[in-house]
Design an enzyme around this catalytic site. Structure first.
Site, mmCIF file in Angstrom:
data_model
loop_
_atom_site.group_PDB
_atom_site.id
_atom_site.type_symbol
_atom_site.label_atom_id
_atom_site.label_comp_id
_atom_site.label_asym_id
_atom_site.label_seq_id
_atom_site.Cartn_x
_atom_site.Cartn_y
_atom_site.Cartn_z
ATOM 1 N N HIS A 124 -13.524 129.223 32.438
ATOM 2 C CA HIS A 124 -12.855 129.231 33.743
ATOM 3 C C HIS A 124 -12.295 127.821 33.978
ATOM 4 O O HIS A 124 -12.861 126.836 33.481
ATOM 5 C CB HIS A 124 -13.924 129.563 34.797
ATOM 6 C CG HIS A 124 -13.424 129.782 36.184
ATOM 7 N ND1 HIS A 124 -13.133 128.756 37.044
ATOM 8 C CD2 HIS A 124 -13.198 130.918 36.880
ATOM 9 C CE1 HIS A 124 -12.742 129.250 38.211
ATOM 10 N NE2 HIS A 124 -12.771 130.563 38.137
ATOM 11 N N ASP A 201 -22.452 127.561 32.437
ATOM 12 C CA ASP A 201 -21.808 128.067 33.642
ATOM 13 C C ASP A 201 -22.292 129.508 33.839
ATOM 14 O O ASP A 201 -21.850 130.430 33.160
ATOM 15 C CB ASP A 201 -20.276 128.008 33.444
ATOM 16 C CG ASP A 201 -19.529 128.723 34.561
ATOM 17 O OD1 ASP A 201 -20.171 129.320 35.443
ATOM 18 O OD2 ASP A 201 -18.276 128.680 34.545
ATOM 19 N N GLN A 204 -21.065 134.130 36.406
ATOM 20 C CA GLN A 204 -20.984 135.594 36.276
ATOM 21 C C GLN A 204 -22.300 136.198 35.782
ATOM 22 O O GLN A 204 -22.401 137.414 35.624
ATOM 23 C CB GLN A 204 -19.852 135.999 35.305
ATOM 24 C CG GLN A 204 -18.470 135.642 35.771
ATOM 25 C CD GLN A 204 -18.062 136.378 37.062
ATOM 26 O OE1 GLN A 204 -18.600 137.424 37.410
ATOM 27 N NE2 GLN A 204 -17.109 135.811 37.782
ATOM 28 N N LYS A 227 -21.315 135.192 44.352
ATOM 29 C CA LYS A 227 -21.089 136.180 43.282
ATOM 30 C C LYS A 227 -22.344 137.002 43.029
ATOM 31 O O LYS A 227 -22.406 137.806 42.110
ATOM 32 C CB LYS A 227 -20.652 135.473 41.996
ATOM 33 C CG LYS A 227 -19.257 134.843 42.128
ATOM 34 C CD LYS A 227 -18.784 134.319 40.815
ATOM 35 C CE LYS A 227 -17.589 133.403 40.936
ATOM 36 N NZ LYS A 227 -16.342 134.109 41.261
ATOM 37 N N CYS A 365 -8.039 132.470 36.666
ATOM 38 C CA CYS A 365 -8.443 131.059 36.447
ATOM 39 C C CYS A 365 -8.850 130.802 35.005
ATOM 40 O O CYS A 365 -9.760 130.009 34.724
ATOM 41 C CB CYS A 365 -9.567 130.635 37.391
ATOM 42 S SG CYS A 365 -9.114 130.684 39.105
HETATM 43 C C1 LIG Z 1 -17.174 131.954 34.977
HETATM 44 C C2 LIG Z 1 -16.849 131.275 36.280
HETATM 45 N N1 LIG Z 1 -17.060 129.946 36.403
HETATM 46 C C3 LIG Z 1 -16.801 129.308 37.534
HETATM 47 C C4 LIG Z 1 -16.304 129.955 38.635
HETATM 48 C C5 LIG Z 1 -16.038 129.190 39.883
HETATM 49 O O1 LIG Z 1 -16.920 129.632 40.899
HETATM 50 P P1 LIG Z 1 -16.713 129.169 42.403
HETATM 51 O O2 LIG Z 1 -15.303 129.522 42.759
HETATM 52 O O3 LIG Z 1 -17.733 129.960 43.153
HETATM 53 O O4 LIG Z 1 -16.957 127.710 42.459
HETATM 54 C C6 LIG Z 1 -16.028 131.313 38.546
HETATM 55 C C7 LIG Z 1 -15.404 132.032 39.665
HETATM 56 O O5 LIG Z 1 -14.749 133.039 39.491
HETATM 57 C C8 LIG Z 1 -16.330 131.999 37.345
HETATM 58 O O6 LIG Z 1 -16.124 133.306 37.219
#
Ligand SMILES: Cc1ncc(COP(=O)(O)O)c(C=O)c1O
Length: 405
Positions: A124, A201, A204, A227, A365
């Site tokens: 992401h 990270d 998900q 999430k 993203c």
């Molecule tokens: C794999 C992953 N990493 C990071 C993020 C960023 O999360 P946040 O927008 O809650 O900071 C997301 C959000 O869609 C994501 O799916």
């Protein structure tokens, strides 16, 4: 799927009773954010009606109540991910801030010119851009692990790009675009053998998979409350205590200090050293209700239910002529990024919305991953614990009609 209390679970989410464009809402945008159960919504109201005060600073009763509620979430999160101590749990506003916190702090203390960082092609943007910024500032090299055509990390390639300059590996547990569940334990083991810091990270993963940071051997693990059925504006950085101890603060201000004078400031103990300013108190308090909610149903039950639904969705969707699914690993969760031969993904999104079906459209993203697959974007369906086979059937029927048209 029989023992899974789907009807009562659906009743717990007031928004699922909504009508969108004269249809029952079918919410398939769960990878972007999940809906919230009533217990979470009620806890926010309860906090502001009965317990609202600033935390850690007051000696009055309300301040103590608010502090207790806030700190209780830290302890619930600690148990949820099996951390060793509350000192290892830092509140942020989300995964993005969590990665920025780690990147910024490590850039001040840990990296030297020429060091290397490894991420992957399926990250992401929030696990790409902070490292690019650090790499530019400190003259580091950013390398990426290749992703195969079916959307899996190439571990041989990973091992081949490690060298003595590799200082950190930061990878996604479950891809928000492909749904692939990455072999993070194996990746972490390779990092440990090579004396490399790791960051996972978990944005998900936290709603779908068991998280045990000790068993994984994670140095850092980050995720977002929104999430996993919790409020927006709350995230977690888990960091191993002995590593966090050595890291300088991310932001300066109130709460993160012990003593301040105009000549010198000493910093607070963990985890407060990383929590400058008034945090998002009400939402942090509400977050523990989301964790309790997941735990009450049971992660294993949720996973089994979602896996069945994922397999069902996969077989229906892949049977449709003209639909291409990106991310076909056997180890995946219910995230389906797809294109349709005769429809642009935006049109698909709009036509599905007209039927009350919410899917995501665009690059999710993950622009570098899109470029790898020669795509501008896809439509993305993502499942959660309250979705049903009937919803999938209606979606499939709607897609078929769109294609016919
Ligand atoms: C794999 C992953 N990493 C990071 C993020 C960023 O999360 P946040 O927008 O809650 O900071 C997301 C959000 O869609 C994501 O799916």
């Amino acid at each position: 799927m029989n023992s899974y209390p789907i009807d009562s679970i659906r009743d717990d989410f007031p928004i699922l009773k909504s009508k969108i464009n004269n249809h029952n809402l079918i919410y398939f945008d769960n990878a972007a954010t999940t809906q919230k159960p009533r217990v979470v919504i009620d806890s926010l109201t309860n906090f502001y009606q009965n317990n609202n005060a600033n935390i850690h600073r007051g000696i009055h009763t309300l301040a103590e109540k608010a502090t207790e509620e806030f700190e209780m979430t830290r302890s619930v999160v600690k148990n949820f991910i099996n951390a060793s101590s509350e000192k290892e749990i830092i509140f942020t506003k989300g995964t993005t801030e969590g990665i920025n916190l780690i990147a910024s702090s490590l850039s001040k203390s840990f990296f030297n010119e020429g060091d290397e960082i490894i991420i992957s092609e399926m990250e992401h943007h929030s696990n790409i851009v902070p490292w690019q910024m650090v790499a530019k500032e400190k003259k580091l090299k950013l390398k990426t692990i290749n992703v195969s055509d079916n959307g899996e990390l190439d571990l041989d390639h990973f091992e081949s790009i490690i060298n003595e300059k590799t200082k950190l590996v930061s990878v996604v547990y479950i891809s928000n675009t492909l749904g692939t569940i990455n072999p993070v334990k194996k990746i972490i083991d390779i990092c440990r053998e090579n004396n490399i810091l790791n960051l996972i990270d978990g944005a998900q993963a936290s709603a779908h998979n068991e998280i045990d940071v000790k068993d994984l051997g994670a140095d850092f693990f980050v995720f977002s409350a929104h999430k996993m059925y919790g409020p927006t504006g709350v995230g977690i950085v888990y960091g191993r205590e002995n590593i966090l101890e050595k890291m300088p603060p991310y932001m300066g201000g109130g709460e993160m200090i012990k003593d301040v004078s105009f000549t010198e400031t000493t910093y607070n103990d963990l985890p407060y050293k990383f929590e400058a300013g008034t945090p998002n108190i009400g939402d942090v308090v509400g977050f523990k209700e989301a964790i309790h909610y997941i735990e009450k149903i049971g992660k294993k039950k949720i996973r089994d239910y979602e896996e069945n639904l994922m397999k069902y969705t996969n077989s229906c969707l892949s049977d449709i002529d003209g639909i291409n699914i990106f991310g076909t690993s056997k180890k995946k969760i219910g995230i389906f990024s797809f294109t349709c031969e005769n429809s642009h993904f935006y049109d698909l999104g709009l036509l599905l919305d007209a039927k009350g079906i919410a899917v995501r459209t665009g690059h999710h993203c993950t622009q570098p991953l899109m470029s790898k697959f020669n795509l501008d974007g896809t439509a993305r369906l993502s499942l959660a614990l309250y979705n049903t086979k009937e919803e999938v059937d209606f979606f499939i029927e709607s897609i078929k009609k769109i294609i016919k048209r």
